[in-house]
Scaffold this active site. Sequence first.
Site, mmCIF file in Angstrom:
data_model
loop_
_atom_site.group_PDB
_atom_site.id
_atom_site.type_symbol
_atom_site.label_atom_id
_atom_site.label_comp_id
_atom_site.label_asym_id
_atom_site.label_seq_id
_atom_site.Cartn_x
_atom_site.Cartn_y
_atom_site.Cartn_z
ATOM 1 N N TYR A 64 108.216 46.962 -116.586
ATOM 2 C CA TYR A 64 107.001 45.970 -116.871
ATOM 3 C C TYR A 64 107.142 47.104 -118.473
ATOM 4 O O TYR A 64 107.027 48.409 -118.522
ATOM 5 C CB TYR A 64 105.852 46.490 -116.960
ATOM 6 C CG TYR A 64 105.494 45.599 -116.147
ATOM 7 C CD1 TYR A 64 105.982 44.341 -116.224
ATOM 8 C CD2 TYR A 64 104.539 45.717 -114.681
ATOM 9 C CE1 TYR A 64 104.904 43.538 -114.521
ATOM 10 C CE2 TYR A 64 104.215 45.137 -113.896
ATOM 11 C CZ TYR A 64 104.337 44.120 -113.741
ATOM 12 O OH TYR A 64 103.968 43.080 -112.424
ATOM 13 N N LYS A 70 82.269 63.201 -97.065
ATOM 14 C CA LYS A 70 81.690 62.380 -98.032
ATOM 15 C C LYS A 70 82.576 61.812 -99.124
ATOM 16 O O LYS A 70 83.456 62.035 -98.689
ATOM 17 C CB LYS A 70 80.839 62.667 -99.194
ATOM 18 C CG LYS A 70 81.198 63.551 -100.369
ATOM 19 C CD LYS A 70 80.182 63.663 -101.534
ATOM 20 C CE LYS A 70 80.519 64.931 -102.846
ATOM 21 N NZ LYS A 70 79.801 65.612 -102.973
ATOM 22 N N ARG A 95 77.787 74.549 -98.805
ATOM 23 C CA ARG A 95 78.354 72.889 -98.957
ATOM 24 C C ARG A 95 79.363 73.055 -99.182
ATOM 25 O O ARG A 95 79.888 73.060 -100.302
ATOM 26 C CB ARG A 95 77.239 72.657 -99.078
ATOM 27 C CG ARG A 95 75.977 72.381 -98.761
ATOM 28 C CD ARG A 95 74.899 71.133 -99.540
ATOM 29 N NE ARG A 95 75.431 71.645 -101.456
ATOM 30 C CZ ARG A 95 74.872 72.144 -101.996
ATOM 31 N NH1 ARG A 95 73.556 73.045 -101.445
ATOM 32 N NH2 ARG A 95 74.602 72.236 -103.394
ATOM 33 N N CYS A 142 103.618 50.132 -111.343
ATOM 34 C CA CYS A 142 103.073 48.892 -110.802
ATOM 35 C C CYS A 142 101.695 49.433 -110.377
ATOM 36 O O CYS A 142 101.641 50.090 -109.442
ATOM 37 C CB CYS A 142 103.770 47.679 -110.337
ATOM 38 S SG CYS A 142 105.323 48.016 -111.632
ATOM 39 N N MET A 143 101.180 47.964 -109.472
ATOM 40 C CA MET A 143 99.715 47.891 -108.854
ATOM 41 C C MET A 143 100.438 48.240 -107.225
ATOM 42 O O MET A 143 99.979 49.268 -107.014
ATOM 43 C CB MET A 143 99.570 46.413 -109.097
ATOM 44 C CG MET A 143 98.081 46.213 -108.018
ATOM 45 S SD MET A 143 97.238 44.957 -108.087
ATOM 46 C CE MET A 143 96.477 44.994 -109.091
ATOM 47 N N ASP A 144 101.799 48.024 -107.134
ATOM 48 C CA ASP A 144 102.052 48.581 -105.751
ATOM 49 C C ASP A 144 102.937 48.715 -105.755
ATOM 50 O O ASP A 144 103.797 48.796 -104.568
ATOM 51 C CB ASP A 144 101.795 46.479 -105.118
ATOM 52 C CG ASP A 144 101.042 45.838 -105.116
ATOM 53 O OD1 ASP A 144 99.438 46.417 -104.792
ATOM 54 O OD2 ASP A 144 101.407 45.516 -105.653
ATOM 55 N N HIS A 196 72.197 71.982 -106.535
ATOM 56 C CA HIS A 196 73.621 71.915 -107.462
ATOM 57 C C HIS A 196 74.253 72.657 -108.055
ATOM 58 O O HIS A 196 72.842 72.734 -109.146
ATOM 59 C CB HIS A 196 73.804 70.651 -106.388
ATOM 60 C CG HIS A 196 74.989 71.139 -106.367
ATOM 61 N ND1 HIS A 196 76.044 70.869 -105.768
ATOM 62 C CD2 HIS A 196 76.190 69.769 -107.459
ATOM 63 C CE1 HIS A 196 77.747 70.419 -105.705
ATOM 64 N NE2 HIS A 196 77.251 69.727 -106.645
ATOM 65 N N ARG A 250 70.650 65.767 -112.157
ATOM 66 C CA ARG A 250 71.007 64.778 -111.633
ATOM 67 C C ARG A 250 70.001 64.087 -110.393
ATOM 68 O O ARG A 250 69.508 63.023 -110.473
ATOM 69 C CB ARG A 250 73.157 65.507 -110.531
ATOM 70 C CG ARG A 250 73.306 64.221 -109.898
ATOM 71 C CD ARG A 250 74.691 63.894 -109.282
ATOM 72 N NE ARG A 250 74.453 65.305 -108.287
ATOM 73 C CZ ARG A 250 75.888 65.308 -107.763
ATOM 74 N NH1 ARG A 250 77.461 65.166 -108.018
ATOM 75 N NH2 ARG A 250 75.552 66.310 -106.860
HETATM 76 C C1 LIG Z 1 80.756 67.263 -102.883
HETATM 77 C C2 LIG Z 1 79.160 68.150 -103.188
HETATM 78 C C3 LIG Z 1 78.957 69.241 -102.254
HETATM 79 C C4 LIG Z 1 80.683 69.755 -101.837
HETATM 80 O O1 LIG Z 1 81.061 70.275 -103.112
HETATM 81 P P1 LIG Z 1 83.016 71.034 -103.485
HETATM 82 O O2 LIG Z 1 83.053 71.338 -104.622
HETATM 83 O O3 LIG Z 1 83.935 69.339 -102.585
HETATM 84 O O4 LIG Z 1 82.821 71.983 -102.412
HETATM 85 C C5 LIG Z 1 78.924 70.076 -102.421
HETATM 86 N N1 LIG Z 1 76.732 70.170 -102.653
HETATM 87 C C6 LIG Z 1 76.726 68.154 -103.582
HETATM 88 C C7 LIG Z 1 75.112 67.978 -103.617
HETATM 89 C C8 LIG Z 1 77.727 68.073 -103.433
HETATM 90 O O5 LIG Z 1 77.607 66.602 -104.008
#
Ligand SMILES: *Cc1c(COP(=O)(O)O)cnc(C)c1O
Length: 381
Positions: free
Chosen positions: A274, A47, A230, A321-323, A174, A145
């Site tokens: 700045y 992601k 995951r 700075c920004m850039d 999670h 969540r």
């Molecule tokens: C982002 C996410 C993960 C991965 O978590 P890490 O701590 O980066 O390994 C696993 N499960 C869910 C639901 C997530 O949102």
Amino acid sequence: MLKRSEHVPEIDRRWSWAEIDLAAIRHNVRAMRRLLKRGCRLMAVVKADAYGHGAIACARAARDAGAGSLGVATVQEAVDLRTAGIDLPVLILSEPPASTAPLLIAHGITPSVCTAAFAERYGRAAADAGTRAPYHLAVNTGMNRIGTDWGSIAEFARSACSHPSLLMQGVFTHFATAGDPDERFMRVQQRRFEQAVAALRAGGTDPGIVHAANSAAAILAPDTHYDLARCGISLYGFHPGPNTRKLIDLRPAMSVHARVTDVHAVAAGEGVGYGLAHRCSRDALVCTVPVGYADGLRAGLSGRIEFTVGGTAARQAGHICMDQCMFEAPAGTAPQIGDEVIIAGKGRAPGATVESMSAMLDTIPHEVAVGFAQRLYRVYR
Ligand SMILES: *Cc1c(COP(=O)(O)O)cnc(C)c1O
């Protein structure tokens, strides 16, 4: 039409870039897989453009190293993987808008489910297409969540997910505190999750793939492995908690680089940037690099980090700075325009790393790494 001489490769258009070491990502995937219990598969979480590392390239690297599926946050991220020809199973780790159901079916993208309205719409879309609608049921065990509450999961599966075209392919939760040295709440969540899975089975529902662990739990708590882990942050080489370092060898994949664009001889007492927030305490060479907070080099690091130039640490000077931003050349050195500077290294250079920056900002490496994806060109090594 552009003339030949007008075709300038993207890497040459600006003197700053991020380097992604795909061999490090493959190493980390293999290291995580080695740690997983027999029968537990690895989902590579890609992601947010693979935490800033580039989703397509990282998905391929993870697949080559044995990841069996991919996790994303949004429908667009999943569609982008499919468009790039990646055909691993893709799970969206939250429930997308119900209106996307036909698109999910068309691309073979698996959503998480936690509301009856989505389940109904998704089931109908599958029936219309003459196919099945696979999903993973999200269980809320205390993070609050997403998910259906653990106590009512069997009832939810029976009533909300009753559309004949729906196919429960997995069930997951999670953890809110997986990297925390205090395991107690993770264990509470684990117990609630196991009760929910048992209730599903008791109700005659096969839960399919059971999963709970993120990187931290995968490394620290083997009894949370179930059928799938995951893994996100660990694949990019960052440790998810203070206690994981001794358990696994992870290699950071991202580094950030720039070239000096300007050099000024500045007299002692003169200011830099700045607000003239930095004052030179000696006659110094002040060098400019084209990396700023719009590139992910967070302004909160101003004056607090060191870059690496010619193998030597150089203190960043003044407000970022920004850039662009500036640094003082180390005493006795004379950097030239075009010289390479390591903005964030991988731990071998004397200067800052993504991890040291995140510690300084009191945040996690996820946030700093994602920041460096905002505008910097990415080079794969
Ligand atoms: C982002 C996410 C993960 C991965 O978590 P890490 O701590 O980066 O390994 C696993 N499960 C869910 C639901 C997530 O949102």
